[in-house]
Design a protein around this motif. Structure first.
Motif, PDB file in Angstrom:
ATOM      1  N   PHE A   7       0.778  -1.287   0.082  1.00 24.04           N
ATOM      2  CA  PHE A   7      -0.080  -0.022  -0.082  1.00 24.04           C
ATOM      3  C   PHE A   7       0.824   1.200  -0.064  1.00 24.04           C
ATOM      4  O   PHE A   7       2.002   1.385   0.430  1.00 24.04           O
ATOM      5  N   ARG A   9       0.053   5.331   0.729  1.00 24.63           N
ATOM      6  CA  ARG A   9      -1.086   6.331   1.472  1.00 24.63           C
ATOM      7  C   ARG A   9      -0.693   7.648   1.604  1.00 24.63           C
ATOM      8  O   ARG A   9       0.549   7.852   1.908  1.00 24.63           O
ATOM      9  N   LEU A  26      -5.680   5.653  -0.062  1.00 23.95           N
ATOM     10  CA  LEU A  26      -5.177   4.574  -0.058  1.00 23.95           C
ATOM     11  C   LEU A  26      -4.846   3.873  -1.380  1.00 23.95           C
ATOM     12  O   LEU A  26      -5.706   3.566  -2.402  1.00 23.95           O
ATOM     13  N   GLU A  28      -3.693   0.919  -3.623  1.00 17.36           N
ATOM     14  CA  GLU A  28      -3.657  -0.551  -3.665  1.00 17.36           C
ATOM     15  C   GLU A  28      -2.711  -1.072  -4.852  1.00 17.36           C
ATOM     16  O   GLU A  28      -3.018  -0.602  -5.593  1.00 17.36           O
ATOM     17  N   VAL A  37      -8.169  -4.559   3.111  1.00 18.21           N
ATOM     18  CA  VAL A  37      -7.958  -3.030   2.638  1.00 18.21           C
ATOM     19  C   VAL A  37      -9.140  -2.136   3.740  1.00 18.21           C
ATOM     20  O   VAL A  37      -8.931  -1.311   3.995  1.00 18.21           O
ATOM     21  N   LEU A  41      -7.683   0.774   6.194  1.00 19.41           N
ATOM     22  CA  LEU A  41      -8.365   2.094   5.894  1.00 19.41           C
ATOM     23  C   LEU A  41      -8.654   2.493   7.210  1.00 19.41           C
ATOM     24  O   LEU A  41      -8.545   3.735   7.889  1.00 19.41           O
ATOM     25  N   LEU A  68      -9.974   4.428  -1.880  1.00 18.56           N
ATOM     26  CA  LEU A  68      -9.073   3.592  -2.322  1.00 18.56           C
ATOM     27  C   LEU A  68      -9.060   3.773  -3.531  1.00 18.56           C
ATOM     28  O   LEU A  68      -9.869   3.887  -4.530  1.00 18.56           O
ATOM     29  N   CYS A  70      -7.372   1.743  -6.940  1.00 18.99           N
ATOM     30  CA  CYS A  70      -6.832   0.318  -6.989  1.00 18.99           C
ATOM     31  C   CYS A  70      -6.565   0.321  -8.575  1.00 18.99           C
ATOM     32  O   CYS A  70      -7.256   1.184  -9.453  1.00 18.99           O
ATOM     33  N   THR A  80     -17.668  -2.539  -0.381  1.00 17.80           N
ATOM     34  CA  THR A  80     -16.632  -1.132   0.131  1.00 17.80           C
ATOM     35  C   THR A  80     -17.181  -0.886   1.395  1.00 17.80           C
ATOM     36  O   THR A  80     -16.826   0.634   2.032  1.00 17.80           O
ATOM     37  N   TYR A 105     -16.111   2.958   2.261  1.00 16.53           N
ATOM     38  CA  TYR A 105     -15.015   4.162   1.532  1.00 16.53           C
ATOM     39  C   TYR A 105     -15.381   4.251   0.204  1.00 16.53           C
ATOM     40  O   TYR A 105     -15.895   3.271  -0.606  1.00 16.53           O
ATOM     41  N   LEU A 107     -14.438   4.107  -3.825  1.00 17.18           N
ATOM     42  CA  LEU A 107     -13.346   3.328  -4.878  1.00 17.18           C
ATOM     43  C   LEU A 107     -13.261   4.037  -6.152  1.00 17.18           C
ATOM     44  O   LEU A 107     -14.272   4.400  -6.879  1.00 17.18           O
TER      45      LEU A 107
END
Length: 279
Positions: A7, A9, A26, A28, A37, A41, A68, A70, A80, A105, A107
């Motif tokens: 990760f 951040r 964050l 990923e 994950v 968080l 997040l 990714c 999530t 969170y 995404l």
């Protein structure tokens, strides 16, 4: 690529409903989606709140919006929300749900975006395009995609301003693009020197690092070097030119210290605080 967790951040101070808060990002970096994950968080948010309470004696804690980012090669299918991981949560009466800790969170899956959907600054578009293509493409197709991403640089008037940023991006490319050869990296640098970043000090920076010194062998050494360079680059943008003594401390720091430094780069107030992370 092995299924190892990785990760990166960053936290940004933002205004949320006319109050000071944080946007927590964050990134990923791994080859599969991981339910962990959500806990990662939550743990980072708790770290911020605990620091506010114990170090700053804050009477009220700031709001935090977790995000997040990714770049998996498959669509993200994990819930999530924390409640999505709790067995039987949805069947609970509403009167009981309010007593169960929960959060959700945001995404942002860059692997699902096409070039025309990439928005924001030149640096952001390059970053998100690379995050997407480094996972989805290989070999010559990846090389072509990287060169195409760097075409965004043509929009910049001040080419010199992104040399440090491009150094960081090239190190990321080399470490993540395992099937890229040294010749591929040479071709990328040559293209930048003769086209997108022509006239900048690219030759004195990137070329010296990648050609005269040679590419660092070994993933661990390369990742540490990339991390220390990222810390120096971000701190220079934030605080101006760094003392050589501080640069030396950063280059000698271990991975844990560097990760903590980069993660908190936007909340650091002065260089003395930087040294505290490196002790």
């Amino acid at each position: 690529m092995s299924k190892s967790t990785c990760f990166s951040r960053w936290s940004f101070k933002v205004n949320i409903n006319q109050r000071a808060g944080y946007l927590y990002l964050l990134f990923e970096h791994k080859s599969y989606a991981d339910k962990g994950v959500t806990f990662q968080l939550l743990r980072y948010m708790l770290d911020i709140w605990e620091a506010k309470q114990t170090k700053e004696r804050a009477k009220k804690l700031p709001m935090i919006l977790p995000l997040l980012i990714c770049h998996d090669n498959k669509k993200w299918k994990i819930s999530t929300s924390l409640s999505g991981l709790l067995d039987g949560y949805e069947e609970l009466p509403e009167a009981l749900k309010k007593y169960v800790p929960n959060f959700e969170y945001m995404l942002y899956d860059v692997s699902q975006y096409k070039d025309e959907n990439m928005r924001g600054s030149v640096r952001n578009r390059i970053l998100f395009t690379l995050l997407r293509d480094m996972r989805l493409k290989q070999g010559h197709e990846l090389l072509v995609a990287i060169l195409r991403a760097f075409r965004y640089l043509e929009e910049l008037e001040d080419k010199q301003s992104v040399v440090g940023y491009m150094e960081t991006m090239l190190r990321y490319i080399y470490e993540v693009g395992k099937d890229l050869t040294k010749e591929d990296m040479e071709q990328i640098i040559e293209r930048l020197e003769n086209h997108e970043l022509k006239g900048s000090d690219l030759t004195m920076t990137l070329a010296e690092i990648w050609r005269n010194e040679g590419l660092q062998e070994g993933q661990q050494v390369g990742e540490m070097k990339a991390l220390s360079n990222m810390a120096v680059t971000l701190l220079t943008q934030k605080c101006g030119e760094l003392p050589n003594e501080l640069k030396h401390l950063i280059n000698q720091a271990n991975a844990e210290a560097l990760n903590q430094l980069v993660s908190n780069i936007f909340t650091i107030q002065d260089l003395d605080e930087v040294k505290n992370y490196l002790q």
